[in-house]
Design a protein around this motif. Sequence first.
Motif, PDB file in Angstrom:
ATOM      1  N   TYR A  35       6.912 -27.915  23.855  1.00  0.00           N
ATOM      2  CA  TYR A  35       6.534 -27.292  25.113  1.00  0.00           C
ATOM      3  C   TYR A  35       5.192 -26.597  24.930  1.00  0.00           C
ATOM      4  O   TYR A  35       4.800 -26.212  23.837  1.00  0.00           O
ATOM      5  CB  TYR A  35       7.552 -26.233  25.535  1.00  0.00           C
ATOM      6  CG  TYR A  35       8.936 -26.732  25.846  1.00  0.00           C
ATOM      7  CD1 TYR A  35       9.894 -26.849  24.844  1.00  0.00           C
ATOM      8  CD2 TYR A  35       9.296 -27.061  27.144  1.00  0.00           C
ATOM      9  CE1 TYR A  35      11.181 -27.289  25.133  1.00  0.00           C
ATOM     10  CE2 TYR A  35      10.578 -27.493  27.444  1.00  0.00           C
ATOM     11  CZ  TYR A  35      11.513 -27.607  26.437  1.00  0.00           C
ATOM     12  OH  TYR A  35      12.780 -28.026  26.735  1.00  0.00           O
ATOM     13  N   GLY A  42       6.795 -20.042  32.479  1.00  0.00           N
ATOM     14  CA  GLY A  42       7.805 -20.736  31.697  1.00  0.00           C
ATOM     15  C   GLY A  42       7.208 -21.871  30.882  1.00  0.00           C
ATOM     16  O   GLY A  42       6.139 -22.391  31.222  1.00  0.00           O
TER      17      GLY A  42
ATOM     18  N   TYR B  33      20.796 -23.215  31.685  1.00  0.00           N
ATOM     19  CA  TYR B  33      20.700 -22.434  30.450  1.00  0.00           C
ATOM     20  C   TYR B  33      19.862 -21.190  30.721  1.00  0.00           C
ATOM     21  O   TYR B  33      18.911 -21.231  31.495  1.00  0.00           O
ATOM     22  CB  TYR B  33      20.005 -23.250  29.349  1.00  0.00           C
ATOM     23  CG  TYR B  33      20.519 -24.660  29.220  1.00  0.00           C
ATOM     24  CD1 TYR B  33      20.031 -25.669  30.051  1.00  0.00           C
ATOM     25  CD2 TYR B  33      21.472 -24.991  28.269  1.00  0.00           C
ATOM     26  CE1 TYR B  33      20.491 -26.964  29.944  1.00  0.00           C
ATOM     27  CE2 TYR B  33      21.933 -26.298  28.158  1.00  0.00           C
ATOM     28  CZ  TYR B  33      21.443 -27.267  29.001  1.00  0.00           C
ATOM     29  OH  TYR B  33      21.905 -28.557  28.891  1.00  0.00           O
ATOM     30  N   TYR B  35      17.629 -18.113  28.682  1.00  0.00           N
ATOM     31  CA  TYR B  35      16.987 -17.684  27.440  1.00  0.00           C
ATOM     32  C   TYR B  35      16.277 -16.359  27.680  1.00  0.00           C
ATOM     33  O   TYR B  35      15.812 -16.072  28.785  1.00  0.00           O
ATOM     34  CB  TYR B  35      15.943 -18.705  26.966  1.00  0.00           C
ATOM     35  CG  TYR B  35      16.515 -20.025  26.514  1.00  0.00           C
ATOM     36  CD1 TYR B  35      16.836 -21.020  27.438  1.00  0.00           C
ATOM     37  CD2 TYR B  35      16.743 -20.281  25.163  1.00  0.00           C
ATOM     38  CE1 TYR B  35      17.367 -22.228  27.016  1.00  0.00           C
ATOM     39  CE2 TYR B  35      17.272 -21.489  24.734  1.00  0.00           C
ATOM     40  CZ  TYR B  35      17.575 -22.459  25.677  1.00  0.00           C
ATOM     41  OH  TYR B  35      18.103 -23.667  25.259  1.00  0.00           O
ATOM     42  N   GLN B  37      13.027 -14.113  26.299  1.00  0.00           N
ATOM     43  CA  GLN B  37      11.793 -14.141  25.506  1.00  0.00           C
ATOM     44  C   GLN B  37      11.233 -12.724  25.468  1.00  0.00           C
ATOM     45  O   GLN B  37      10.500 -12.294  26.356  1.00  0.00           O
ATOM     46  CB  GLN B  37      10.780 -15.114  26.098  1.00  0.00           C
ATOM     47  CG  GLN B  37       9.570 -15.330  25.200  1.00  0.00           C
ATOM     48  CD  GLN B  37       8.638 -16.408  25.735  1.00  0.00           C
ATOM     49  OE1 GLN B  37       8.555 -16.633  26.934  1.00  0.00           O
ATOM     50  NE2 GLN B  37       7.938 -17.103  24.842  1.00  0.00           N
ATOM     51  N   LEU B  43      11.818 -17.166  21.851  1.00  0.00           N
ATOM     52  CA  LEU B  43      12.861 -17.509  22.815  1.00  0.00           C
ATOM     53  C   LEU B  43      14.219 -17.536  22.139  1.00  0.00           C
ATOM     54  O   LEU B  43      14.412 -18.229  21.142  1.00  0.00           O
ATOM     55  CB  LEU B  43      12.593 -18.885  23.434  1.00  0.00           C
ATOM     56  CG  LEU B  43      11.660 -18.887  24.636  1.00  0.00           C
ATOM     57  CD1 LEU B  43      10.278 -19.304  24.226  1.00  0.00           C
ATOM     58  CD2 LEU B  43      12.203 -19.813  25.705  1.00  0.00           C
ATOM     59  N   PHE B  45      18.390 -18.099  22.797  1.00  0.00           N
ATOM     60  CA  PHE B  45      19.395 -18.672  23.685  1.00  0.00           C
ATOM     61  C   PHE B  45      20.413 -17.607  24.099  1.00  0.00           C
ATOM     62  O   PHE B  45      20.947 -16.885  23.247  1.00  0.00           O
ATOM     63  CB  PHE B  45      20.093 -19.825  22.972  1.00  0.00           C
ATOM     64  CG  PHE B  45      21.305 -20.354  23.678  1.00  0.00           C
ATOM     65  CD1 PHE B  45      22.574 -20.014  23.263  1.00  0.00           C
ATOM     66  CD2 PHE B  45      21.172 -21.203  24.764  1.00  0.00           C
ATOM     67  CE1 PHE B  45      23.693 -20.502  23.891  1.00  0.00           C
ATOM     68  CE2 PHE B  45      22.296 -21.699  25.409  1.00  0.00           C
ATOM     69  CZ  PHE B  45      23.559 -21.348  24.973  1.00  0.00           C
ATOM     70  N   TRP B  48      24.905 -20.922  28.407  1.00  0.00           N
ATOM     71  CA  TRP B  48      24.846 -22.278  28.964  1.00  0.00           C
ATOM     72  C   TRP B  48      26.017 -22.443  29.918  1.00  0.00           C
ATOM     73  O   TRP B  48      27.164 -22.173  29.565  1.00  0.00           O
ATOM     74  CB  TRP B  48      24.908 -23.312  27.841  1.00  0.00           C
ATOM     75  CG  TRP B  48      25.163 -24.714  28.317  1.00  0.00           C
ATOM     76  CD1 TRP B  48      24.715 -25.307  29.458  1.00  0.00           C
ATOM     77  CD2 TRP B  48      25.939 -25.700  27.644  1.00  0.00           C
ATOM     78  NE1 TRP B  48      25.160 -26.591  29.531  1.00  0.00           N
ATOM     79  CE2 TRP B  48      25.902 -26.871  28.433  1.00  0.00           C
ATOM     80  CE3 TRP B  48      26.638 -25.722  26.441  1.00  0.00           C
ATOM     81  CZ2 TRP B  48      26.560 -28.040  28.066  1.00  0.00           C
ATOM     82  CZ3 TRP B  48      27.285 -26.885  26.068  1.00  0.00           C
ATOM     83  CH2 TRP B  48      27.251 -28.027  26.875  1.00  0.00           C
ATOM     84  N   LEU B  88      10.955 -11.492  29.270  1.00  0.00           N
ATOM     85  CA  LEU B  88      10.881 -12.588  30.243  1.00  0.00           C
ATOM     86  C   LEU B  88      12.182 -13.378  30.113  1.00  0.00           C
ATOM     87  O   LEU B  88      12.524 -13.834  29.020  1.00  0.00           O
ATOM     88  CB  LEU B  88       9.678 -13.487  29.941  1.00  0.00           C
ATOM     89  CG  LEU B  88       9.429 -14.658  30.894  1.00  0.00           C
ATOM     90  CD1 LEU B  88       9.062 -14.157  32.292  1.00  0.00           C
ATOM     91  CD2 LEU B  88       8.324 -15.571  30.344  1.00  0.00           C
ATOM     92  N   LEU B  90      14.193 -16.641  31.038  1.00  0.00           N
ATOM     93  CA  LEU B  90      13.890 -18.007  31.444  1.00  0.00           C
ATOM     94  C   LEU B  90      15.167 -18.778  31.687  1.00  0.00           C
ATOM     95  O   LEU B  90      16.131 -18.680  30.923  1.00  0.00           O
ATOM     96  CB  LEU B  90      13.075 -18.709  30.353  1.00  0.00           C
ATOM     97  CG  LEU B  90      11.666 -18.148  30.162  1.00  0.00           C
ATOM     98  CD1 LEU B  90      11.117 -18.523  28.792  1.00  0.00           C
ATOM     99  CD2 LEU B  90      10.737 -18.658  31.254  1.00  0.00           C
ATOM    100  N   GLN B 102      15.632 -30.080  28.367  1.00  0.00           N
ATOM    101  CA  GLN B 102      15.722 -28.919  29.238  1.00  0.00           C
ATOM    102  C   GLN B 102      14.374 -28.636  29.887  1.00  0.00           C
ATOM    103  O   GLN B 102      13.347 -28.595  29.206  1.00  0.00           O
ATOM    104  CB  GLN B 102      16.204 -27.705  28.436  1.00  0.00           C
ATOM    105  CG  GLN B 102      17.616 -27.910  27.885  1.00  0.00           C
ATOM    106  CD  GLN B 102      18.129 -26.721  27.114  1.00  0.00           C
ATOM    107  OE1 GLN B 102      17.641 -25.604  27.246  1.00  0.00           O
ATOM    108  NE2 GLN B 102      19.160 -26.960  26.308  1.00  0.00           N
ATOM    109  N   PHE B 104      12.228 -25.920  32.173  1.00  0.00           N
ATOM    110  CA  PHE B 104      12.242 -24.488  32.395  1.00  0.00           C
ATOM    111  C   PHE B 104      11.633 -24.071  33.725  1.00  0.00           C
ATOM    112  O   PHE B 104      10.735 -24.729  34.254  1.00  0.00           O
ATOM    113  CB  PHE B 104      11.476 -23.775  31.270  1.00  0.00           C
ATOM    114  CG  PHE B 104      12.249 -23.686  29.992  1.00  0.00           C
ATOM    115  CD1 PHE B 104      12.275 -24.742  29.110  1.00  0.00           C
ATOM    116  CD2 PHE B 104      12.979 -22.539  29.679  1.00  0.00           C
ATOM    117  CE1 PHE B 104      13.006 -24.673  27.926  1.00  0.00           C
ATOM    118  CE2 PHE B 104      13.705 -22.452  28.506  1.00  0.00           C
ATOM    119  CZ  PHE B 104      13.724 -23.524  27.633  1.00  0.00           C
ATOM    120  N   GLY B 105      12.148 -22.956  34.236  1.00  0.00           N
ATOM    121  CA  GLY B 105      11.562 -22.310  35.390  1.00  0.00           C
ATOM    122  C   GLY B 105      10.461 -21.362  34.977  1.00  0.00           C
ATOM    123  O   GLY B 105      10.173 -21.218  33.782  1.00  0.00           O
ATOM    124  N   PRO B 106       9.854 -20.665  35.948  1.00  0.00           N
ATOM    125  CA  PRO B 106       8.731 -19.776  35.661  1.00  0.00           C
ATOM    126  C   PRO B 106       9.135 -18.444  35.047  1.00  0.00           C
ATOM    127  O   PRO B 106       8.292 -17.726  34.512  1.00  0.00           O
ATOM    128  CB  PRO B 106       8.097 -19.570  37.031  1.00  0.00           C
ATOM    129  CG  PRO B 106       9.222 -19.768  37.990  1.00  0.00           C
ATOM    130  CD  PRO B 106      10.115 -20.808  37.378  1.00  0.00           C
TER     131      PRO B 106
END
Lengths: 111, 113
Positions: A35, A42, B33, B35, B37, B43, B45, B48, B88, B90, B102, B104-106
């Motif tokens: 990533y 994100g 999921y 996460y 950060q 990051l 976990f 889930w 953050l 996520l 996976q 990810f969103g913002p």
Amino acid sequence: TQLLEQSPQFLSIQEGENLTVYCNSSSVFSSLQWYRQEPGEGPVLLVTVVTGGEVKKLKRLTFQFGDARKDSSLHITAAQTGDTGLYLCAGMYNQGGKLIFGQGTELSVKP
Amino acid sequence: EAGVTQSPTHLIKTRGQQATLRCSPISGHTSVYWYQQALGLGLQFLLWYDEGEERNRGNFPPRFSGRQFPNYSSELNVNALELEDSALYLCASSTFTGRETQYFGPGTRLLVL
């Protein structure tokens, strides 16, 4: 406990140079994802590799998955300022949804 | 196709309060999921969910909980907020069950004062 060692943590290069980021583990991955993340946003998926020895290319980016599926690398050819960002590798260990992330590589490409 | 969406984008709470974060997965994705950060920690976990059930949990205390709704959207609740919960958060989604890529969103930036 699975660990994913990513190196280097910081990399500052000039535009046009090449670079390689490494991701290593003592455990076998079922898949590995790379990533890129911008500050406050994100992670954005670059690639997923699943087969040992697999090589995938995305324009100037080349991703390799080790034969034993324990390591991976990201190589960028002729880096551009737009490549600046945080690069993350993340491995799946067949343990139900949990991605294990490396510490990240903060790349800065200067003009 | 719309990606993973999260709300709110920013959240400011004081210590001891509760925070609720929301996530909508990519259409067709059933797994969600979460996460965390945190600065300097990378990051980690959290949780889930798939088909409305909690399938796996990271090494976080029980005050981190959540749920998944019939439309596959999800909520993360953090009770009794502590200063170190500032991070953050996520959300990611995938098809099938826990083995797929996976997305990810913002993220939601949570600040605990």
